[in-house]
Design a protein around this motif. Structure first.
Motif, mmCIF file in Angstrom:
data_model
loop_
_atom_site.group_PDB
_atom_site.id
_atom_site.type_symbol
_atom_site.label_atom_id
_atom_site.label_comp_id
_atom_site.label_asym_id
_atom_site.label_seq_id
_atom_site.Cartn_x
_atom_site.Cartn_y
_atom_site.Cartn_z
ATOM 1 N N GLY A 193 0.779 -1.221 -0.123
ATOM 2 C CA GLY A 193 0.037 -0.064 -0.079
ATOM 3 C C GLY A 193 0.766 1.286 -0.207
ATOM 4 O O GLY A 193 0.534 2.245 -0.856
ATOM 5 N N GLN A 194 2.020 1.125 0.709
ATOM 6 C CA GLN A 194 2.560 2.333 1.000
ATOM 7 C C GLN A 194 3.700 2.441 -0.344
ATOM 8 O O GLN A 194 4.048 3.539 -0.884
ATOM 9 C CB GLN A 194 3.703 2.284 2.110
ATOM 10 C CG GLN A 194 3.007 2.559 3.510
ATOM 11 C CD GLN A 194 2.477 1.340 3.968
ATOM 12 O OE1 GLN A 194 2.103 0.382 3.199
ATOM 13 N NE2 GLN A 194 2.349 1.191 5.458
ATOM 14 N N ILE A 195 4.134 1.558 -0.960
ATOM 15 C CA ILE A 195 4.907 1.400 -2.217
ATOM 16 C C ILE A 195 3.928 2.013 -3.363
ATOM 17 O O ILE A 195 4.170 2.767 -4.191
ATOM 18 C CB ILE A 195 5.299 -0.040 -2.509
ATOM 19 C CG1 ILE A 195 6.391 -0.379 -1.585
ATOM 20 C CG2 ILE A 195 5.962 -0.062 -3.957
ATOM 21 C CD1 ILE A 195 6.783 -1.900 -1.793
ATOM 22 N N GLU A 196 2.610 1.538 -3.284
ATOM 23 C CA GLU A 196 1.792 2.176 -4.296
ATOM 24 C C GLU A 196 1.407 3.529 -4.190
ATOM 25 O O GLU A 196 1.597 4.519 -5.035
ATOM 26 C CB GLU A 196 0.461 1.495 -4.389
ATOM 27 C CG GLU A 196 -0.670 2.103 -5.003
ATOM 28 C CD GLU A 196 -2.075 1.636 -4.982
ATOM 29 O OE1 GLU A 196 -3.026 2.004 -5.927
ATOM 30 O OE2 GLU A 196 -2.141 0.656 -3.982
ATOM 31 N N ALA A 197 1.402 4.235 -3.021
ATOM 32 C CA ALA A 197 1.415 5.498 -2.737
ATOM 33 C C ALA A 197 2.424 6.117 -3.147
ATOM 34 O O ALA A 197 2.583 7.241 -3.664
ATOM 35 C CB ALA A 197 0.968 5.575 -1.281
ATOM 36 N N PHE A 198 3.602 5.888 -2.970
ATOM 37 C CA PHE A 198 4.950 6.386 -3.274
ATOM 38 C C PHE A 198 4.923 6.724 -4.685
ATOM 39 O O PHE A 198 5.368 7.867 -5.316
ATOM 40 C CB PHE A 198 6.074 5.610 -2.615
ATOM 41 C CG PHE A 198 7.298 5.969 -3.212
ATOM 42 C CD1 PHE A 198 8.159 7.143 -2.691
ATOM 43 C CD2 PHE A 198 8.036 5.329 -3.977
ATOM 44 C CE1 PHE A 198 9.257 7.232 -2.866
ATOM 45 C CE2 PHE A 198 9.285 5.705 -4.369
ATOM 46 C CZ PHE A 198 10.051 6.776 -4.003
ATOM 47 N N PHE A 199 4.820 5.532 -5.235
ATOM 48 C CA PHE A 199 4.921 5.882 -6.898
ATOM 49 C C PHE A 199 4.125 6.480 -7.550
ATOM 50 O O PHE A 199 3.958 6.920 -8.548
ATOM 51 C CB PHE A 199 4.869 4.347 -7.518
ATOM 52 C CG PHE A 199 6.196 3.489 -7.515
ATOM 53 C CD1 PHE A 199 7.593 4.141 -7.994
ATOM 54 C CD2 PHE A 199 6.269 2.146 -6.715
ATOM 55 C CE1 PHE A 199 8.509 3.344 -7.808
ATOM 56 C CE2 PHE A 199 7.462 1.603 -6.632
ATOM 57 C CZ PHE A 199 8.783 2.121 -7.273
ATOM 58 N N THR A 200 2.387 6.184 -6.768
ATOM 59 C CA THR A 200 1.354 7.447 -7.239
ATOM 60 C C THR A 200 1.708 8.791 -7.100
ATOM 61 O O THR A 200 1.654 9.505 -8.269
ATOM 62 C CB THR A 200 0.289 7.066 -6.654
ATOM 63 O OG1 THR A 200 -0.316 5.515 -6.699
ATOM 64 C CG2 THR A 200 -0.798 7.763 -7.036
ATOM 65 N N GLN A 201 2.425 9.086 -6.075
ATOM 66 C CA GLN A 201 2.937 10.651 -5.694
ATOM 67 C C GLN A 201 4.036 11.165 -7.054
ATOM 68 O O GLN A 201 3.932 11.910 -7.201
ATOM 69 C CB GLN A 201 3.325 10.596 -4.420
ATOM 70 C CG GLN A 201 4.061 11.830 -3.932
ATOM 71 C CD GLN A 201 4.271 12.106 -2.795
ATOM 72 O OE1 GLN A 201 4.172 10.981 -1.890
ATOM 73 N NE2 GLN A 201 4.808 13.394 -2.180
ATOM 74 N N TYR A 202 4.982 10.133 -7.056
ATOM 75 C CA TYR A 202 6.269 10.540 -7.716
ATOM 76 C C TYR A 202 6.481 10.057 -9.446
ATOM 77 O O TYR A 202 6.988 10.540 -9.751
ATOM 78 C CB TYR A 202 7.367 10.061 -7.130
ATOM 79 C CG TYR A 202 7.393 10.806 -5.763
ATOM 80 C CD1 TYR A 202 7.924 12.209 -5.446
ATOM 81 C CD2 TYR A 202 7.458 10.064 -4.576
ATOM 82 C CE1 TYR A 202 7.990 12.668 -4.449
ATOM 83 C CE2 TYR A 202 7.651 10.637 -3.361
ATOM 84 C CZ TYR A 202 8.144 12.025 -3.175
ATOM 85 O OH TYR A 202 8.059 12.782 -2.121
ATOM 86 N N LEU A 203 5.226 9.194 -9.757
ATOM 87 C CA LEU A 203 5.107 9.003 -11.204
ATOM 88 C C LEU A 203 3.865 9.691 -11.483
ATOM 89 O O LEU A 203 3.239 9.163 -12.482
ATOM 90 C CB LEU A 203 5.316 7.597 -11.314
ATOM 91 C CG LEU A 203 6.518 6.715 -10.726
ATOM 92 C CD1 LEU A 203 6.404 5.169 -11.151
ATOM 93 C CD2 LEU A 203 7.647 7.459 -11.471
ATOM 94 N N HIS A 204 3.573 10.710 -11.162
ATOM 95 C CA HIS A 204 2.007 11.242 -11.811
ATOM 96 C C HIS A 204 2.194 12.283 -12.713
ATOM 97 O O HIS A 204 3.422 12.182 -13.417
ATOM 98 C CB HIS A 204 1.721 12.330 -10.394
ATOM 99 C CG HIS A 204 2.760 13.257 -10.305
ATOM 100 N ND1 HIS A 204 3.079 14.331 -10.832
ATOM 101 C CD2 HIS A 204 3.541 13.689 -9.019
ATOM 102 C CE1 HIS A 204 3.955 15.207 -10.478
ATOM 103 N NE2 HIS A 204 4.277 14.631 -9.201
#
Length: 350
Positions: A339-350
């Motif tokens: 969940g945190q990995i998904e949130a991290f990539f969602t934030q920085y690969l937007h």
């Protein structure tokens, strides 16, 4: 023998010395044929499409990977490439990470490093901090030219020794917009200094002497000696982390027929280039986002924490998973913080 044992354990971050096997020095050994059936260590998801792909790195080595594409979505999408652990094959942990992240909406690519698994490169079962860092960039090359992928939204995940290589790749390849290093090992540091930096210059000289003596033996025999994978049978007095490796690599949980750690291991002389090449030299110059994840009970935790100290900027994060060992973050779905990995990539690969 103690130094040799330390060397072999350090090389993979996974195995202990079990004795030598050999492989020919000539180029008649062919890269394994590509499998056409599902041979991962976990079930296939019906939520994503999967196919085998191949691409070439700048050293001319053909790499083989598994490409996962989410079943819904249109237009250009974010993508992530994954590799590790060190001495594993993609069918083990990296495919699990890749499939899981594809279920969460990312196009993902898990690949076998040069000289291992279904990827090319002769002789087999050698490693290089330079070539293996290039493997990550070659995977980024491949993803960048896929019709479904936005080349400005590509990240990487490195597991175990490939966590350290992911940091090295992020330092050299500015196209990598976000990096996750999970249960990170610094393979240069552990090979040059031993665990907890207990090797001094004299011990390092003796290590070099042994490795170069082995080169002479290999040249005379016309074969490359292999160091042996995870110790089997497991001694009663094995350290806890070695027992953890055994539980993953040598049992139905994680065993794979092409895995170095599950079978005969790396070439004995493989550590030479790591000893004199420090991967983390430019970690502090990484401008893009980095997430370092480590287990609270991991014997390797200091690698992740010390690497994190070198990072700069407010887009860097260290996440410690309470109660998790090093190997727990290979495949324990209740411990890997997807969940945190998904949130991290969602934030920085937007």
């Amino acid at each position: 023998m103690r130094l040799k044992l330390l060397l072999i354990v350090a090389l993979v971050g996974a195995m202990t010395f079990t004795g030598y096997a050999n492989q020919k020095m000539d180029t008649e050994m062919n890269t394994p044929e590509l499998t056409t059936h599902w041979d991962k260590t976990f079930p296939q998801s019906d939520k994503v499409d999967h196919k085998k792909v191949q691409f070439t790195n700048r050293f001319g080595i053909t790499l083989t990977g598994d490409l996962y594409i989410p079943g819904n979505g249109e237009g250009k999408r974010s993508a992530i490439t994954v590799s590790g652990p060190f001495g594993a094959v993609k069918e083990q942990s990296s495919d699990l990470y890749a499939q899981t992240m594809a279920e969460r909406g990312f196009i993902t690519l898990a690949f076998d490093p040069s000289y291992t698994g279904e990827s090319g490169g002769e002789p087999r079962y050698v490693a290089s901090p330079d070539i293996n860092t290039e493997d990550f960039s070659a995977a980024v090359d491949f993803l960048s030219i896929q019709d479904q992928v936005d080349p400005e939204r590509i990240g990487i995940i490195g597991i175990c020794g490939w966590g350290g290589l992911a940091i090295n790749a992020a330092a050299i390849d500015t196209r990598i917009k976000a990096t996750v290093a999970s249960t990170l090992y610094d393979m240069s540091r552990v090979n040059a200094n031993g665990y907890n930096d207990l090797m001094d210059a004299e011990a390092r000289y003796e290590l070099r002497r042994q490795l170069n003596a082995q080169r002479t033996i290999d040249a005379r025999n016309g074969t490359y000696a292999l160091g042996g994978g995870v110790v089997d049978p497991l001694p009663d007095d094995a350290p806890r982390f070695v027992k953890d490796y055994y539980d993953y690599y040598k049992t139905a949980r994680g065993y794979h027929e092409r895995s170095l750690n599950s079978n005969n291991g790396w070439t004995v002389t493989a550590p030479l280039s790591f000893i004199n090449t420090q991967q983390q030299s430019y970690a502090g110059e990484i401008r893009n986002a980095v997430l370092v994840i480590h287990g609270g009970k991991a014997h390797s935790r200091y690698f992740g924490e010390d690497t994190f100290k070198k990072l700069t900027g407010d887009n860097k994060e260290l996440m410690i998973i309470p109660g998790a060992s090093h190997v727990d973050l290979y495949d324990r779905m209740d411990m890997i913080p997807f969940g945190q990995i998904e949130a991290f990539f969602t934030q920085y690969l937007h």
